[in-house]
Design an enzyme around this catalytic site. Sequence first.
Site, PDB file in Angstrom:
ATOM      1  N   ASP A 146      51.498  40.454  34.363  1.00 32.66           N
ATOM      2  CA  ASP A 146      50.226  41.071  34.723  1.00 32.66           C
ATOM      3  C   ASP A 146      50.265  42.588  34.610  1.00 32.66           C
ATOM      4  O   ASP A 146      49.332  43.197  34.095  1.00 32.66           O
ATOM      5  CB  ASP A 146      49.847  40.648  36.152  1.00 32.66           C
ATOM      6  CG  ASP A 146      48.544  41.269  36.617  1.00 32.66           C
ATOM      7  OD1 ASP A 146      47.489  40.632  36.473  1.00 32.66           O
ATOM      8  OD2 ASP A 146      48.578  42.408  37.139  1.00 32.66           O
TER       9      ASP A 146
ATOM     10  N   ILE B 288      44.586  40.482  36.885  1.00 30.34           N
ATOM     11  CA  ILE B 288      44.366  39.930  35.551  1.00 30.34           C
ATOM     12  C   ILE B 288      44.890  38.503  35.472  1.00 30.34           C
ATOM     13  O   ILE B 288      44.279  37.638  34.833  1.00 30.34           O
ATOM     14  CB  ILE B 288      44.999  40.822  34.471  1.00 30.34           C
ATOM     15  CG1 ILE B 288      44.354  42.219  34.501  1.00 30.34           C
ATOM     16  CG2 ILE B 288      44.829  40.205  33.094  1.00 30.34           C
ATOM     17  CD1 ILE B 288      44.939  43.197  33.511  1.00 30.34           C
ATOM     18  N   ASP B 289      46.003  38.214  36.114  1.00 32.06           N
ATOM     19  CA  ASP B 289      46.481  36.836  36.197  1.00 32.06           C
ATOM     20  C   ASP B 289      45.427  35.941  36.837  1.00 32.06           C
ATOM     21  O   ASP B 289      45.162  34.830  36.360  1.00 32.06           O
ATOM     22  CB  ASP B 289      47.761  36.772  37.023  1.00 32.06           C
ATOM     23  CG  ASP B 289      49.017  36.886  36.177  1.00 32.06           C
ATOM     24  OD1 ASP B 289      48.941  36.655  34.964  1.00 32.06           O
ATOM     25  OD2 ASP B 289      50.082  37.201  36.735  1.00 32.06           O
ATOM     26  N   VAL B 290      44.845  36.401  37.932  1.00 29.90           N
ATOM     27  CA  VAL B 290      43.849  35.598  38.640  1.00 29.90           C
ATOM     28  C   VAL B 290      42.624  35.356  37.760  1.00 29.90           C
ATOM     29  O   VAL B 290      42.132  34.222  37.640  1.00 29.90           O
ATOM     30  CB  VAL B 290      43.453  36.275  39.969  1.00 29.90           C
ATOM     31  CG1 VAL B 290      42.276  35.551  40.617  1.00 29.90           C
ATOM     32  CG2 VAL B 290      44.643  36.302  40.922  1.00 29.90           C
TER      33      VAL B 290
END
Length: 378
Positions: free
Chosen positions: A140, A168-170
């Site tokens: 991320d 950004i991962d989420v």
Amino acid sequence: MTDAAHGPLAGLVVADFTRVLAGPYCTMLLADLGATVIKIEGPAGDETRHWTPPQHQGESTYYLSVNRGKRAITLDLDNPDDLATAQRITARADVMFENFKPGGLDRFRLDYEAVRYQNPSLVYVSITGFGAGSELPGYDVLAQALSGLMSVTGAPDAEPTKSGVAIIDVVTGLHAGLGALAALRHRDATGEGQRVEVNLISSALSAMANQSGAFALAGVMPVRLGNDHPSIFPYGPFPTADGTLVLAIGNDRQFIALCGVIQAMDAATHPHFARAADRSVHREELRPVVIEALASRSAAEWSALLSEAGVPCAPILSVGEAFDWARDLGLEPAVASGAGVTTVRNPMTLSKTPAAYPLAPPKPDADRAWVEEHLAGA
């Protein structure tokens, strides 16, 4: 065999070859909505099992926070018997999620073409860092750096700053789930599976919305503004007599109401401040007017007065205070799943088919017998 039916995704079987955050977060949300998620881990386990502190009863809270509702089996894909089990899982799944490096599953015949040959109706979701053409690991913080997100985060005179969470991962996990559901809609109508691909960099640029849009549409390069908004003012934290209060003045009506409460009506009719666009351009002229007015009362006093007048404002809370505040609104932000492990609730409320949390985050290889029974067709 699937888990006991609940929710709109009951009966849907998900083969989850993902680890860390984007994929596990996505598949956890699907599990909350009733999908049977089989989490396949290598002998070392999901990396987040080892990411501590903090811990809860000896387990990583990072892992626990994104893995409830799943069945876990440990498989060494270099072992022929374990690989055969993995292939049998994908042959019976509705959806497969993977976040290996591009090409990383080819030698196991778990790539899209090989799996599709055995299961033509499968929806195959690939999550990468930067697309199939990049070998860069999908972390991320790298995506925050490469997407420009860090370049617009932080104070103007300070270094670029990452978000306080792996945002950004989420967001990529949410995109993966949406893509999977769209592909399932097509599969249900036609019988055809397909490949869904999402990556961190594209998700980041999409999620940056107005900031990335400013460049795409007008060639405007966004910059760091600290807590300021590039297009709206006042919009952010302001000092008061005893602390900080966040204002969110999104239109002219709210600005007039703010000026009325803080006794700064001259500003409401000032030609530099009367319209939203002008307030944004002349923010450094307006800023001291607002700060001086707010210095006369405490944050709590202003919050009460402004809220009564319909002016959007809020204190800055800690995470613990945010949980308490949500409960005061009649919301319960945390739920106990399975064996009493308390995690953060699914944010979606469905009136007919609500989320449920029957299974705690699984321990390594906890459900091998269940998976074998599932594959036997019981």
